[in-house]
Design an enzyme around this catalytic site. Structure first.
Site, PDB file in Angstrom:
ATOM      1  N   LYS A 187       0.835  -1.200   0.000  1.00 39.67           N
ATOM      2  CA  LYS A 187       0.000   0.000   0.000  1.00 39.67           C
ATOM      3  C   LYS A 187       0.876   1.259   0.000  1.00 39.67           C
ATOM      4  O   LYS A 187       2.090   1.181   0.245  1.00 39.67           O
ATOM      5  CB  LYS A 187      -0.930  -0.048   1.213  1.00 39.67           C
ATOM      6  CG  LYS A 187      -1.946  -1.210   1.150  1.00 39.67           C
ATOM      7  CD  LYS A 187      -2.815  -1.224   2.398  1.00 39.67           C
ATOM      8  CE  LYS A 187      -3.891  -2.302   2.311  1.00 39.67           C
ATOM      9  NZ  LYS A 187      -4.739  -2.322   3.538  1.00 39.67           N
ATOM     10  N   TYR A 239     -12.701  -2.564  -3.177  1.00 43.71           N
ATOM     11  CA  TYR A 239     -13.269  -2.497  -1.826  1.00 43.71           C
ATOM     12  C   TYR A 239     -14.795  -2.380  -1.846  1.00 43.71           C
ATOM     13  O   TYR A 239     -15.385  -1.842  -0.903  1.00 43.71           O
ATOM     14  CB  TYR A 239     -12.636  -1.328  -1.055  1.00 43.71           C
ATOM     15  CG  TYR A 239     -11.206  -1.600  -0.623  1.00 43.71           C
ATOM     16  CD1 TYR A 239     -10.893  -2.722   0.154  1.00 43.71           C
ATOM     17  CD2 TYR A 239     -10.168  -0.736  -0.965  1.00 43.71           C
ATOM     18  CE1 TYR A 239      -9.586  -2.971   0.561  1.00 43.71           C
ATOM     19  CE2 TYR A 239      -8.855  -0.980  -0.559  1.00 43.71           C
ATOM     20  CZ  TYR A 239      -8.575  -2.097   0.209  1.00 43.71           C
ATOM     21  OH  TYR A 239      -7.285  -2.347   0.617  1.00 43.71           O
ATOM     22  N   ASN A 241      -1.884  -0.133   7.318  1.00 45.15           N
ATOM     23  CA  ASN A 241      -1.403  -1.494   7.586  1.00 45.15           C
ATOM     24  C   ASN A 241      -0.569  -2.111   6.456  1.00 45.15           C
ATOM     25  O   ASN A 241      -0.416  -3.313   6.350  1.00 45.15           O
ATOM     26  CB  ASN A 241      -2.533  -2.418   8.050  1.00 45.15           C
ATOM     27  CG  ASN A 241      -3.601  -2.604   7.011  1.00 45.15           C
ATOM     28  OD1 ASN A 241      -3.468  -2.104   5.884  1.00 45.15           O
ATOM     29  ND2 ASN A 241      -4.658  -3.310   7.337  1.00 45.15           N
ATOM     30  N   HIS A 299      -1.789  -5.417   1.298  1.00 43.29           N
ATOM     31  CA  HIS A 299      -3.040  -6.124   1.020  1.00 43.29           C
ATOM     32  C   HIS A 299      -2.706  -7.543   0.559  1.00 43.29           C
ATOM     33  O   HIS A 299      -1.746  -7.745  -0.190  1.00 43.29           O
ATOM     34  CB  HIS A 299      -3.827  -5.418  -0.094  1.00 43.29           C
ATOM     35  CG  HIS A 299      -4.946  -6.271  -0.614  1.00 43.29           C
ATOM     36  ND1 HIS A 299      -6.151  -6.384   0.042  1.00 43.29           N
ATOM     37  CD2 HIS A 299      -5.024  -7.099  -1.689  1.00 43.29           C
ATOM     38  CE1 HIS A 299      -6.924  -7.230  -0.610  1.00 43.29           C
ATOM     39  NE2 HIS A 299      -6.267  -7.689  -1.670  1.00 43.29           N
ATOM     40  N   GLU A 306      -9.584 -10.368  -7.909  1.00 39.85           N
ATOM     41  CA  GLU A 306      -8.676  -9.232  -7.720  1.00 39.85           C
ATOM     42  C   GLU A 306      -7.556  -9.237  -8.767  1.00 39.85           C
ATOM     43  O   GLU A 306      -7.169  -8.178  -9.263  1.00 39.85           O
ATOM     44  CB  GLU A 306      -8.092  -9.262  -6.303  1.00 39.85           C
ATOM     45  CG  GLU A 306      -9.143  -8.966  -5.249  1.00 39.85           C
ATOM     46  CD  GLU A 306      -8.611  -8.938  -3.832  1.00 39.85           C
ATOM     47  OE1 GLU A 306      -9.346  -8.492  -2.939  1.00 39.85           O
ATOM     48  OE2 GLU A 306      -7.459  -9.382  -3.598  1.00 39.85           O
TER      49      GLU A 306
HETATM   50  P1  TYD Z   1     -10.496  -5.867   5.224  1.00 38.23           P
HETATM   51  O1  TYD Z   1     -10.710  -6.340   3.822  1.00 38.23           O
HETATM   52  O2  TYD Z   1     -11.551  -6.166   6.248  1.00 38.23           O
HETATM   53  O3  TYD Z   1      -9.118  -6.405   5.825  1.00 38.23           O
HETATM   54  P2  TYD Z   1      -7.818  -7.034   5.125  1.00 38.23           P
HETATM   55  O4  TYD Z   1      -7.053  -5.903   4.462  1.00 38.23           O
HETATM   56  O5  TYD Z   1      -7.030  -7.630   6.273  1.00 38.23           O
HETATM   57  O6  TYD Z   1      -8.289  -8.075   4.145  1.00 38.23           O
HETATM   58  O7  TYD Z   1     -10.315  -4.284   5.200  1.00 38.23           O
HETATM   59  C1  TYD Z   1      -9.628  -3.644   4.154  1.00 38.23           C
HETATM   60  C2  TYD Z   1      -8.824  -2.536   4.732  1.00 38.23           C
HETATM   61  O8  TYD Z   1      -9.678  -1.564   5.333  1.00 38.23           O
HETATM   62  C3  TYD Z   1      -7.898  -2.948   5.869  1.00 38.23           C
HETATM   63  O9  TYD Z   1      -6.679  -3.510   5.386  1.00 38.23           O
HETATM   64  C4  TYD Z   1      -7.696  -1.687   6.617  1.00 38.23           C
HETATM   65  C5  TYD Z   1      -9.002  -0.945   6.425  1.00 38.23           C
HETATM   66  N1  TYD Z   1      -9.857  -1.036   7.621  1.00 38.23           N
HETATM   67  C6  TYD Z   1      -9.996   0.077   8.445  1.00 38.23           C
HETATM   68  O10 TYD Z   1      -9.383   1.125   8.184  1.00 38.23           O
HETATM   69  N2  TYD Z   1     -10.805  -0.011   9.541  1.00 38.23           N
HETATM   70  C7  TYD Z   1     -11.480  -1.135   9.861  1.00 38.23           C
HETATM   71  O11 TYD Z   1     -12.207  -1.183  10.898  1.00 38.23           O
HETATM   72  C8  TYD Z   1     -11.332  -2.287   9.004  1.00 38.23           C
HETATM   73  C9  TYD Z   1     -12.053  -3.579   9.319  1.00 38.23           C
HETATM   74  C10 TYD Z   1     -10.526  -2.189   7.896  1.00 38.23           C
END
Ligand code: TYD
Length: 196
Positions: A59, A99, A162, A165, A176
């Site tokens: 990211k 998303y 974070n 992805h 995807e």
């Molecule tokens: P998600 O697809 O639930 O998680 P992952 O990336 O682990 O598959 O969510 C997509 C992204 O959205 C996640 O990486 C970070 C963001 N996010 C938030 O900012 N707040 C939240 O409460 C959640 C669940 C996700």
């Protein structure tokens, strides 16, 4: 450009994006269609092994923090095979598709802003059980809960930044990959040194 080429390009640009293929840039003629769980390889230890593919993206925060090399290294060290990679500023339409399931969540606008805030590096990795194993390597969505040793657990402290992805199922990976890549951007190659 001749008139014929001009007409072809124009009609392609006027086609609905889904028909043109990969949304990224819209310049691909066909989406990446290789099913995530359909490629078969022969190896000496087992007759046929089913190989998976998954979409991994570093990211914008990961790119800006110069983490691309560290992240690639982890996937290579684990034994996975890189079959596609590109750096791009993600178009909002692609992020909206990517998303789509989260569009009603309160954090969605901030998520799209974050994902559009700079270039990202999209990759396709291939290998045995790559979808499940890469999710384990990436760690919990909420970085604060991600275990040390995982990518998020080592490089991130907050869910809103974070770093990485990873597709969360084989079916999602397939969707995807065809959203972010066209077939011509994925490379089939065999390793003579490491084969699982
Ligand atoms: P998600 O697809 O639930 O998680 P992952 O990336 O682990 O598959 O969510 C997509 C992204 O959205 C996640 O990486 C970070 C963001 N996010 C938030 O900012 N707040 C939240 O409460 C959640 C669940 C996700």
């Amino acid at each position: 450009m001749g008139f014929f080429q001009y007409c072809v390009v124009r009609s392609l640009l006027q086609m609905p994006r889904k028909l043109r293929g990969s949304a990224v840039g819209g310049e691909c003629l066909e989406p990446a269609s290789t099913p995530a769980r359909s490629r078969r390889h022969f190896s000496s230890s087992a007759a046929f092994r089913i190989q998976e593919r998954t979409l991994i993206a570093v990211k914008p925060d990961g790119v800006q923090r110069r983490l691309v090399g560290d992240i690639i290294k982890r996937f290579e060290q684990r034994g996975f095979k890189l079959v596609g990679m590109k750096m791009l500023q993600a178009p909002e339409g692609v992020l909206a598709d990517h998303y789509h399931d989260l569009r009603q969540k309160s954090f969605y606008p901030a998520l799209i802003r974050y994902m559009s805030s700079g270039p990202l590096v999209a990759m396709v990795w291939e290998g045995y059980n790559v979808v499940g194993t890469s999710r384990a390597m990436v760690g919990e969505t909420n970085s604060a809960e991600a275990k040390p040793g995982t990518i998020r657990g080592d490089f991130s402290i907050h869910m809103s930044r974070n770093v990485i992805h990873a597709s969360d199922s084989v079916e999602v990976a397939q969707k995807e990959i065809s959203l972010w890549f066209c077939s011509s951007e994925l490379v089939d190659w065999d390793s003579n040194f490491y084969q699982v």
